[in-house]
Motif scaffolding. Sequence first.
Motif, PDB file in Angstrom:
ATOM      1  N   GLU A   1       0.833  -1.207   0.000  1.00 43.74           N
ATOM      2  CA  GLU A   1       0.000   0.000   0.000  1.00 43.74           C
ATOM      3  C   GLU A   1       0.865   1.254   0.000  1.00 43.74           C
ATOM      4  O   GLU A   1       0.575   2.224  -0.712  1.00 43.74           O
ATOM      5  CB  GLU A   1      -0.920  -0.012   1.223  1.00 43.74           C
ATOM      6  CG  GLU A   1      -1.822   1.209   1.312  1.00 43.74           C
ATOM      7  CD  GLU A   1      -2.831   1.107   2.435  1.00 43.74           C
ATOM      8  OE1 GLU A   1      -2.954   2.081   3.210  1.00 43.74           O
ATOM      9  OE2 GLU A   1      -3.492   0.057   2.536  1.00 43.74           O
ATOM     10  N   ARG A   2       1.952   1.232   0.764  1.00 45.05           N
ATOM     11  CA  ARG A   2       2.845   2.397   0.804  1.00 45.05           C
ATOM     12  C   ARG A   2       3.498   2.628  -0.557  1.00 45.05           C
ATOM     13  O   ARG A   2       3.525   3.756  -1.066  1.00 45.05           O
ATOM     14  CB  ARG A   2       3.903   2.186   1.885  1.00 45.05           C
ATOM     15  CG  ARG A   2       4.830   3.356   2.084  1.00 45.05           C
ATOM     16  CD  ARG A   2       5.651   3.191   3.345  1.00 45.05           C
ATOM     17  NE  ARG A   2       6.400   1.936   3.353  1.00 45.05           N
ATOM     18  CZ  ARG A   2       6.106   0.893   4.112  1.00 45.05           C
ATOM     19  NH1 ARG A   2       5.056   0.921   4.911  1.00 45.05           N
ATOM     20  NH2 ARG A   2       6.851  -0.210   4.083  1.00 45.05           N
TER      21      ARG A   2
ATOM     22  N   THR B   1       0.633   3.666  -3.288  1.00 41.04           N
ATOM     23  CA  THR B   1       0.135   5.037  -3.187  1.00 41.04           C
ATOM     24  C   THR B   1       1.201   6.059  -3.556  1.00 41.04           C
ATOM     25  O   THR B   1       0.912   7.065  -4.213  1.00 41.04           O
ATOM     26  CB  THR B   1      -0.376   5.300  -1.771  1.00 41.04           C
ATOM     27  OG1 THR B   1       0.663   4.991  -0.819  1.00 41.04           O
ATOM     28  CG2 THR B   1      -1.590   4.430  -1.463  1.00 41.04           C
ATOM     29  N   THR B   2       2.444   5.794  -3.166  1.00 39.83           N
ATOM     30  CA  THR B   2       3.521   6.731  -3.507  1.00 39.83           C
ATOM     31  C   THR B   2       3.724   6.806  -5.013  1.00 39.83           C
ATOM     32  O   THR B   2       3.861   7.896  -5.591  1.00 39.83           O
ATOM     33  CB  THR B   2       4.822   6.298  -2.823  1.00 39.83           C
ATOM     34  OG1 THR B   2       4.626   6.243  -1.405  1.00 39.83           O
ATOM     35  CG2 THR B   2       5.940   7.280  -3.129  1.00 39.83           C
TER      36      THR B   2
ATOM     37  N   TRP C   1      -9.665  -1.169  -4.567  1.00 39.89           N
ATOM     38  CA  TRP C   1      -9.523   0.191  -4.029  1.00 39.89           C
ATOM     39  C   TRP C   1     -10.762   1.024  -4.355  1.00 39.89           C
ATOM     40  O   TRP C   1     -11.168   1.882  -3.572  1.00 39.89           O
ATOM     41  CB  TRP C   1      -8.263   0.844  -4.584  1.00 39.89           C
ATOM     42  CG  TRP C   1      -7.023   0.404  -3.866  1.00 39.89           C
ATOM     43  CD1 TRP C   1      -6.438  -0.829  -3.931  1.00 39.89           C
ATOM     44  CD2 TRP C   1      -6.238   1.174  -2.958  1.00 39.89           C
ATOM     45  NE1 TRP C   1      -5.330  -0.874  -3.119  1.00 39.89           N
ATOM     46  CE2 TRP C   1      -5.181   0.339  -2.513  1.00 39.89           C
ATOM     47  CE3 TRP C   1      -6.312   2.461  -2.481  1.00 39.89           C
ATOM     48  CZ2 TRP C   1      -4.211   0.780  -1.625  1.00 39.89           C
ATOM     49  CZ3 TRP C   1      -5.342   2.912  -1.581  1.00 39.89           C
ATOM     50  CH2 TRP C   1      -4.314   2.080  -1.157  1.00 39.89           C
TER      51      TRP C   1
ATOM     52  N   PRO D   1      -1.420  10.514   0.459  1.00 40.85           N
ATOM     53  CA  PRO D   1      -1.226   9.543  -0.625  1.00 40.85           C
ATOM     54  C   PRO D   1      -2.361   8.529  -0.734  1.00 40.85           C
ATOM     55  O   PRO D   1      -2.794   8.185  -1.844  1.00 40.85           O
ATOM     56  CB  PRO D   1       0.108   8.869  -0.263  1.00 40.85           C
ATOM     57  CG  PRO D   1       0.797   9.830   0.631  1.00 40.85           C
ATOM     58  CD  PRO D   1      -0.280  10.491   1.397  1.00 40.85           C
ATOM     59  N   VAL D   2      -2.849   8.065   0.416  1.00 35.46           N
ATOM     60  CA  VAL D   2      -3.942   7.090   0.407  1.00 35.46           C
ATOM     61  C   VAL D   2      -5.218   7.743  -0.111  1.00 35.46           C
ATOM     62  O   VAL D   2      -5.956   7.147  -0.916  1.00 35.46           O
ATOM     63  CB  VAL D   2      -4.152   6.509   1.818  1.00 35.46           C
ATOM     64  CG1 VAL D   2      -5.340   5.555   1.837  1.00 35.46           C
ATOM     65  CG2 VAL D   2      -2.892   5.788   2.293  1.00 35.46           C
TER      66      VAL D   2
ATOM     67  N   THR E   1      -4.969   8.277  -3.936  1.00 37.32           N
ATOM     68  CA  THR E   1      -5.037   7.009  -4.662  1.00 37.32           C
ATOM     69  C   THR E   1      -6.451   6.443  -4.656  1.00 37.32           C
ATOM     70  O   THR E   1      -6.924   5.928  -5.677  1.00 37.32           O
ATOM     71  CB  THR E   1      -4.056   5.997  -4.036  1.00 37.32           C
ATOM     72  OG1 THR E   1      -2.737   6.565  -3.995  1.00 37.32           O
ATOM     73  CG2 THR E   1      -4.016   4.721  -4.846  1.00 37.32           C
TER      74      THR E   1
END
Length: 542
Positions: A158-159, A162-163, A264, A282-283, A286
């Motif tokens: 997820e990190r 999203t980045t 998502w 970021p989350v 996204t």
Amino acid sequence: MRREWEIEDLIECWTLDEEERALLANKSGATRLGFGLMLKFFELEARFPRREDLPRPAVEFMAGQVKVDAALFASYDWSGRTIEYHRAQIRKFHDFREPTVGDEDKLADWLATKICPVEMSRDRLRGALLARCREDRIEPPKTTRIERVLGAAEAMFERNFTTTAVQRLSLESVGKLEELIVAEAAPAGVPAGGQDAPQGDGQAQAAAAASGGRRAFLQELKEDPGPLQLETLLAEIVKLERVKAVGLPAALFEGVSEKVVAGWRARAMKMYPSDFEAAAPPVRLTLLAALCQVRQAELIDGLVELLIQLVHKISVRAEKKVERELNAEFRRVQGKNGILVKLATAALELPEEIVRKALYPVVGERTLEDIIAEAKANEKELRTRVRTKLRGSYSHHYRRGLPKLFKAVRFRSSNDTFKPVMDALDLLNATTVPTPTSRPPPRRCRWSTWCPTTGATRSSTSTATWWSGSHTSCVCWWRCARPSGAVRFGSRAPTPGAIPTRTCPPTLRTTGMCTTRRCPSPATRPTSSPTCKNGTWRRWTG
């Protein structure tokens, strides 16, 4: 592991070979039976079993091989030094080793890089981890450690996901995504919430109430289309254009499966605007980008489906109208064959008589008219009239939706069979006349600087426009010095924003007076007014 086994499967999977029997040489009783079951289970699953993992048919089959009563399996000790020694023997026999912290980190990194971009199910992730451990000849971690590895892999993915997604977004797209959760003022006349609000989606009503009666475009984006009508089609087109205006790049989620993006999107559909605001930037971006991208494809599919349903609706309605009209025009005549015999008999018996005297007494005039009307109402006539109704419905109501649909959705086909249809769509799209947003360039008016309607003198700063309707008539549209604006034709009071008519028929020439009944007021012709052609004066207009 499955619970039901056939005898053939038991022989194939649970039979001990000579090397495996050698490991049982110094064991007896419950220890012998438990060791044999763990040895074969590890060979099948690449992990050690729990007591409940072993199926009853396998226990009975193994008890027959090792010559031990199957009831002794309940007394096997699943904790302590004995079972640890048995596990060490089995790992050595199968050339496996115990997992370390470094192995768990590598497994989490591998899952985040290779498996999470294509899978979201915990069960599938767990199966992939066990398969990877077998491939690397590593004993899988314990159940609690496996869950920790899976959680770490999902957080890492997820990190990274999203980045990467935020880096691919432009600053303009980021700003428009942030605007999606900003509540807009409700339109005038539309209830914002409370008791007078229409009953609909509970989530949308709760979100509207939480935002103080205001409504964000995010809520509208989540909603399904309304009833089957042209206004719904136009509303969905506007929604699609607003989503396209966000400007998401085509390769935004490149390298990630559609299943993950859809996951998502489903996650974003369940969130309120306040939930987005509470999420990390970021989350949040996204989630909004995934929602917009998937909804864009869904809106296009929905527009095509709406178009098909509208065409079907128009067709069915036209057929019903024509059927009602035909039923009203004639009534079905029963026994036409008998009537035909009577007519033929009367004609043969009285060949010299006129029709009214010979045939009408046998078959009435109304009956003959009904037979003719019924004969005319055949299938060809029905299709022709249905087509006429279809064209009428399209021309008068539904036609205004096509240009906007062609602008929002592009139709393509690689099948040569549908090439004529695609050519027709291209022609319709190319010949669509845009609605004019401004008047033609103004020209000087031929009349004097005196306004006949208000009696005001046009100043040097005011303007007068003139449009040519024909070689014998014209229309003047005045803007007087006083703030009266435009005057619509036929009105006495100035009407701001009036639209001038195209043509103005000339009035009869009189001595300085306008004689037409439609003149807004008896106006005296100024001496500076030019004379018109054909011996007529032009009619005064506002």
